[in-house]
Design a protein around this motif. Structure first.
Motif, PDB file in Angstrom:
ATOM      1  N   ALA A 178       0.838  -1.213   0.000  1.00 52.17           N
ATOM      2  CA  ALA A 178       0.000   0.000   0.000  1.00 52.17           C
ATOM      3  C   ALA A 178       0.867   1.255   0.000  1.00 52.17           C
ATOM      4  CB  ALA A 178      -0.910  -0.011   1.217  1.00 52.17           C
ATOM      5  N   VAL A 179       0.398   2.269  -0.716  1.00 52.49           N
ATOM      6  CA  VAL A 179       1.090   3.569  -0.756  1.00 52.49           C
ATOM      7  C   VAL A 179       0.206   4.576  -0.019  1.00 52.49           C
ATOM      8  CG1 VAL A 179       1.997   5.385  -2.256  1.00 52.49           C
ATOM      9  CG2 VAL A 179       2.079   3.002  -3.010  1.00 52.49           C
ATOM     10  N   TYR A 180       0.808   5.307   0.938  1.00 46.75           N
ATOM     11  CA  TYR A 180       0.027   6.227   1.778  1.00 46.75           C
ATOM     12  C   TYR A 180       0.369   7.684   1.469  1.00 46.75           C
ATOM     13  CZ  TYR A 180      -0.927   1.941   4.298  1.00 46.75           C
ATOM     14  OH  TYR A 180      -1.336   0.670   4.615  1.00 46.75           O
ATOM     15  N   SER A 181      -0.587   8.537   1.695  1.00 46.98           N
ATOM     16  CA  SER A 181      -0.372   9.960   1.446  1.00 46.98           C
ATOM     17  C   SER A 181       0.602  10.544   2.471  1.00 46.98           C
ATOM     18  CB  SER A 181      -1.718  10.688   1.530  1.00 46.98           C
ATOM     19  OG  SER A 181      -1.498  12.059   1.404  1.00 46.98           O
ATOM     20  N   THR A 182       1.455  11.444   1.975  1.00 46.48           N
ATOM     21  CA  THR A 182       2.427  12.068   2.885  1.00 46.48           C
ATOM     22  C   THR A 182       1.977  13.484   3.276  1.00 46.48           C
ATOM     23  OG1 THR A 182       3.643  12.773   0.937  1.00 46.48           O
ATOM     24  CG2 THR A 182       4.427  10.773   2.022  1.00 46.48           C
ATOM     25  N   SER A 183       0.816  13.922   2.781  1.00 38.42           N
ATOM     26  CA  SER A 183       0.313  15.236   3.195  1.00 38.42           C
ATOM     27  C   SER A 183      -1.214  15.263   3.121  1.00 38.42           C
ATOM     28  CB  SER A 183       0.919  16.340   2.324  1.00 38.42           C
ATOM     29  OG  SER A 183       0.662  16.070   0.978  1.00 38.42           O
ATOM     30  N   GLU A 184      -1.787  16.425   3.492  1.00 39.71           N
ATOM     31  CA  GLU A 184      -3.251  16.538   3.554  1.00 39.71           C
ATOM     32  C   GLU A 184      -3.735  17.586   2.557  1.00 39.71           C
ATOM     33  OE1 GLU A 184      -4.860  16.849   7.463  1.00 39.71           O
ATOM     34  OE2 GLU A 184      -6.798  17.606   6.754  1.00 39.71           O
ATOM     35  N   GLY A 185      -4.860  17.333   1.931  1.00 36.38           N
ATOM     36  CA  GLY A 185      -5.446  18.309   0.997  1.00 36.38           C
ATOM     37  C   GLY A 185      -6.173  17.586  -0.132  1.00 36.38           C
ATOM     38  N   TYR A 186      -6.430  18.348  -1.215  1.00 37.51           N
ATOM     39  CA  TYR A 186      -7.136  17.773  -2.372  1.00 37.51           C
ATOM     40  C   TYR A 186      -6.138  17.218  -3.389  1.00 37.51           C
ATOM     41  CZ  TYR A 186     -11.317  20.173  -0.775  1.00 37.51           C
ATOM     42  OH  TYR A 186     -12.394  20.593  -0.050  1.00 37.51           O
ATOM     43  N   ILE A 187      -6.499  16.113  -3.982  1.00 36.84           N
ATOM     44  CA  ILE A 187      -5.658  15.600  -5.078  1.00 36.84           C
ATOM     45  C   ILE A 187      -5.963  16.454  -6.311  1.00 36.84           C
ATOM     46  CG2 ILE A 187      -5.153  13.631  -6.580  1.00 36.84           C
ATOM     47  CD1 ILE A 187      -5.716  11.801  -4.259  1.00 36.84           C
ATOM     48  N   SER A 188      -4.993  17.296  -6.691  1.00 33.58           N
ATOM     49  CA  SER A 188      -5.268  18.208  -7.804  1.00 33.58           C
ATOM     50  C   SER A 188      -4.524  17.786  -9.061  1.00 33.58           C
ATOM     51  CB  SER A 188      -4.907  19.636  -7.427  1.00 33.58           C
ATOM     52  OG  SER A 188      -3.556  19.678  -7.076  1.00 33.58           O
ATOM     53  N   LYS A 189      -3.735  16.740  -8.963  1.00 34.10           N
ATOM     54  CA  LYS A 189      -3.059  16.187 -10.135  1.00 34.10           C
ATOM     55  C   LYS A 189      -2.819  14.706  -9.879  1.00 34.10           C
ATOM     56  CE  LYS A 189      -0.014  18.002 -13.398  1.00 34.10           C
ATOM     57  NZ  LYS A 189       1.049  18.334 -14.029  1.00 34.10           N
ATOM     58  N   MET A 190      -2.997  13.910 -10.911  1.00 37.06           N
ATOM     59  CA  MET A 190      -2.649  12.493 -10.808  1.00 37.06           C
ATOM     60  C   MET A 190      -2.050  12.141 -12.166  1.00 37.06           C
ATOM     61  SD  MET A 190      -4.926   9.577  -9.218  1.00 37.06           S
ATOM     62  CE  MET A 190      -4.489   9.337  -7.547  1.00 37.06           C
ATOM     63  N   ASN A 191      -0.783  12.440 -12.315  1.00 36.42           N
ATOM     64  CA  ASN A 191      -0.114  12.352 -13.616  1.00 36.42           C
ATOM     65  C   ASN A 191      -0.176  10.924 -14.155  1.00 36.42           C
ATOM     66  OD1 ASN A 191       2.293  11.805 -15.338  1.00 36.42           O
ATOM     67  ND2 ASN A 191       2.521  14.011 -15.121  1.00 36.42           N
ATOM     68  N   SER A 192      -0.911  10.755 -15.238  1.00 33.05           N
ATOM     69  CA  SER A 192      -1.142   9.375 -15.698  1.00 33.05           C
ATOM     70  C   SER A 192       0.124   8.742 -16.270  1.00 33.05           C
ATOM     71  CB  SER A 192      -2.312   9.275 -16.664  1.00 33.05           C
ATOM     72  OG  SER A 192      -2.283  10.266 -17.588  1.00 33.05           O
ATOM     73  N   LYS A 208      -3.017  12.979   5.739  1.00 33.72           N
ATOM     74  CA  LYS A 208      -1.712  12.321   5.798  1.00 33.72           C
ATOM     75  C   LYS A 208      -1.925  10.901   6.336  1.00 33.72           C
ATOM     76  CE  LYS A 208       2.865  13.053   7.581  1.00 33.72           C
ATOM     77  NZ  LYS A 208       3.752  13.847   8.383  1.00 33.72           N
ATOM     78  N   GLY A 209      -1.358   9.910   5.662  1.00 27.62           N
ATOM     79  CA  GLY A 209      -1.505   8.520   6.111  1.00 27.62           C
ATOM     80  C   GLY A 209      -2.672   7.781   5.462  1.00 27.62           C
ATOM     81  N   ASP A 210      -3.521   8.507   4.709  1.00 28.12           N
ATOM     82  CA  ASP A 210      -4.603   7.802   3.979  1.00 28.12           C
ATOM     83  C   ASP A 210      -3.998   6.946   2.862  1.00 28.12           C
ATOM     84  OD1 ASP A 210      -6.587   8.861   5.475  1.00 28.12           O
ATOM     85  OD2 ASP A 210      -7.377  10.222   3.926  1.00 28.12           O
ATOM     86  N   LYS A 211      -4.662   5.825   2.601  1.00 36.32           N
ATOM     87  CA  LYS A 211      -4.160   4.940   1.529  1.00 36.32           C
ATOM     88  C   LYS A 211      -4.476   5.558   0.166  1.00 36.32           C
ATOM     89  CE  LYS A 211      -4.766   0.393   2.229  1.00 36.32           C
ATOM     90  NZ  LYS A 211      -5.568  -0.853   2.154  1.00 36.32           N
ATOM     91  N   LEU A 212      -3.435   5.769  -0.664  1.00 33.21           N
ATOM     92  CA  LEU A 212      -3.641   6.344  -1.998  1.00 33.21           C
ATOM     93  C   LEU A 212      -3.842   5.254  -3.048  1.00 33.21           C
ATOM     94  CD1 LEU A 212      -0.833   9.066  -2.212  1.00 33.21           C
ATOM     95  CD2 LEU A 212      -3.283   9.449  -1.887  1.00 33.21           C
ATOM     96  N   ALA A 213      -3.077   4.172  -2.894  1.00 33.50           N
ATOM     97  CA  ALA A 213      -3.106   3.138  -3.944  1.00 33.50           C
ATOM     98  C   ALA A 213      -2.557   1.831  -3.380  1.00 33.50           C
ATOM     99  CB  ALA A 213      -2.230   3.577  -5.111  1.00 33.50           C
ATOM    100  N   VAL A 214      -2.912   0.734  -4.044  1.00 36.26           N
ATOM    101  CA  VAL A 214      -2.294  -0.553  -3.710  1.00 36.26           C
ATOM    102  C   VAL A 214      -1.564  -1.052  -4.962  1.00 36.26           C
ATOM    103  CG1 VAL A 214      -2.652  -2.896  -2.854  1.00 36.26           C
ATOM    104  CG2 VAL A 214      -4.130  -1.051  -2.053  1.00 36.26           C
TER     105      VAL A 214
END
Ligand code: URA
Length: 433
Positions: free
Chosen positions: A336-350, A389-395
């Protein structure tokens, strides 16, 4: 005719005749014109471009350089779709069954994908037992029985493109709009469908990174297809963020089945409905809003899922996975990959997400590379979501990669988190009819 004069004419922006273009293509395929002269001509095209008429002639000469497919024994109107490719693009596997369940045939031949996550053929072959190699007569039977089949390209289709593309790749001449248009359209025309829908993607994970170039390419391909006597339209779609949440062959097949089970909403569902409706509209099934309704009903009624099930079965696949994804086996390792900060995901570079899935084994770096069908990424959060911060972003999943370090870094690089909520995105940017 001689090649020196042809190169000189293109270099000075003078138009070539149909005969000159045909002579060049035939001479190159037969080996009479050497690589060095064709390389020089390709560079002249790259710098000076070609007119619409020259692009059409080049397309037709390339199409006629080999065998063409005869679809006349298919009972319904036939529609083909081409996507310029992107990250998480499993739309063909969803749209084919939707359109077929509405009485329009979708005979599709694809090549194996070089790239971050394999192509449609790889996705289908990730289903246990499912084969995309078929005799031509079986392919026609499949399409007549279920309305939909995707098989691997066979036969000597458009040999001119194989030779010219390899030369373009080695001479920095891939990125010429008339050369891309003639390469794609010669193959589409050789496939013989009555109508052609072109999904031209733009954004970080697309072949055409900016919208202006995507529009120029889409318009030129539509004009070329129509001048060749086909019904043809293009849709420019967003590939700045991944399509859906799953990236990687078996993971994408599962997500496709979830769409067909009517369990998914968001950019993937929206684009499938939009493209399926355009295909139905071209095939004469009604106005756009009526075709949108037909497409939605094909999913909500379960008809499209049934076509998919029958299609997998007729190509030898084990359909048990449709009701129990465990049949696919799954990856040996996950991370699992976790977020290192807090806020809105404003980019997810494909592009970065695609490269991460390539690290895990989901795609091919060279034609010879073996794909790990179980490998890939499932995004737990999407563009526009608020994360702590700490939310799961992806597996991340793999059965073959020996470490997750590089893939994790790519995923974290891909995600930009900001205080402000980013604007909503449109999955269809423009339609070109
Ligand atoms: N895809 C093709 O098939 N041909 C090109 O030239 C570029 C992308």
């Amino acid at each position: 005719m001689n090649m020196y004069e042809i190169i000189t004419k293109t270099k000075h922006g003078q138009k070539l005749t149909n005969e000159e273009i045909k002579w060049l293509v035939d001479g190159y395929v037969s080996g009479e014109i050497p690589d060095y002269q064709v390389s020089a001509w390709l560079m002249a095209v790259n710098l000076m471009s070609l007119s619409d008429e020259e692009t059409l002639c080049l397309t037709m000469a390339m199409k006629d350089s080999g065998e063409t497919v005869d679809l006349s024994t298919i009972k319904n109107v036939t529609v083909d779709k081409h996507s310029t490719g992107g990250v998480g693009d499993k739309t063909s596997v969803i749209i084919g069954p939707i359109v077929a369940s509405c009485g329009v045939s979708v005979p599709k031949m694809s090549g194996k994908g070089l790239g971050h996550t394999g192509g449609t053929i790889d996705k289908l072959e990730s289903i246990p037992g499912c084969s995309t190699r078929a005799e031509f007569s079986d392919f026609i039977r499949y399409v007549n029985d279920t309305g939909f089949s995707i098989v691997s390209q066979s036969g000597n289709l458009v040999p001119a493109d194989k030779k010219l593309y390899a030369l373009r790749d080695a001479t920095a001449t891939v990125d010429s709009i008339p050369l891309i248009a003639s390469s794609i359209m010669s193959k589409k025309l050789a496939m013989g469908a009555d109508c052609i829908l072109l999904d031209v993607k733009t954004g970080s994970g697309a072949f055409m990174k900016n919208e202006d170039d995507a529009e120029k390419l889409a318009s030129l391909m539509v004009r070329t297809g129509q001048n060749a006597g086909k019904k043809c339209m293009a849709v420019i779609t967003d590939m700045d963020i991944p399509l859906g949440r799953a990236i990687g062959n078996q993971l994408e097949i599962i997500e496709a089945v979830e769409v067909l089970k009517n369990n998914v909403r968001g950019n993937l569902y929206d684009i499938c409905i939009e493209l399926a409706a355009d295909m139905l509209m071209m095939a004469g099934k009604g106005a756009k809003d009526e075709c949108v309704k037909l497409s939605e009903e094909a999913i909500s009624s379960g008809k499209a899922l049934e076509v998919f099930r029958r299609s997998v079965s007729q190509q030898g696949g084990d359909t048990g996975f449709i009701d129990n994804y465990g049949v696919l086996g799954g990856a040996k390792k996950e991370y699992a990959v976790y977020s290192t900060s807090e806020g809105y995901i404003s980019k997810m570079n494909s592009e970065d997400i695609g490269l991460a899935s390539l690290e895990l084994g989901a795609g091919r770096r060279t034609k010879e590379s073996e794909i790990d069908y179980t490998a890939g990424i499932v995004l737990e959060k999407e563009y526009g979501d608020y994360v702590k911060k700490g939310d799961k972003l992806a597996v991340l999943y793999t059965s073959t990669a020996d470490s997750f370090v590089l893939a994790e870094k790519k995923v974290l690089d891909a995600v930009v988190i900001t205080e402000e909520k980013p604007p909503a995105r449109k999955c269809v940017i423009k339609v070109i009819e």
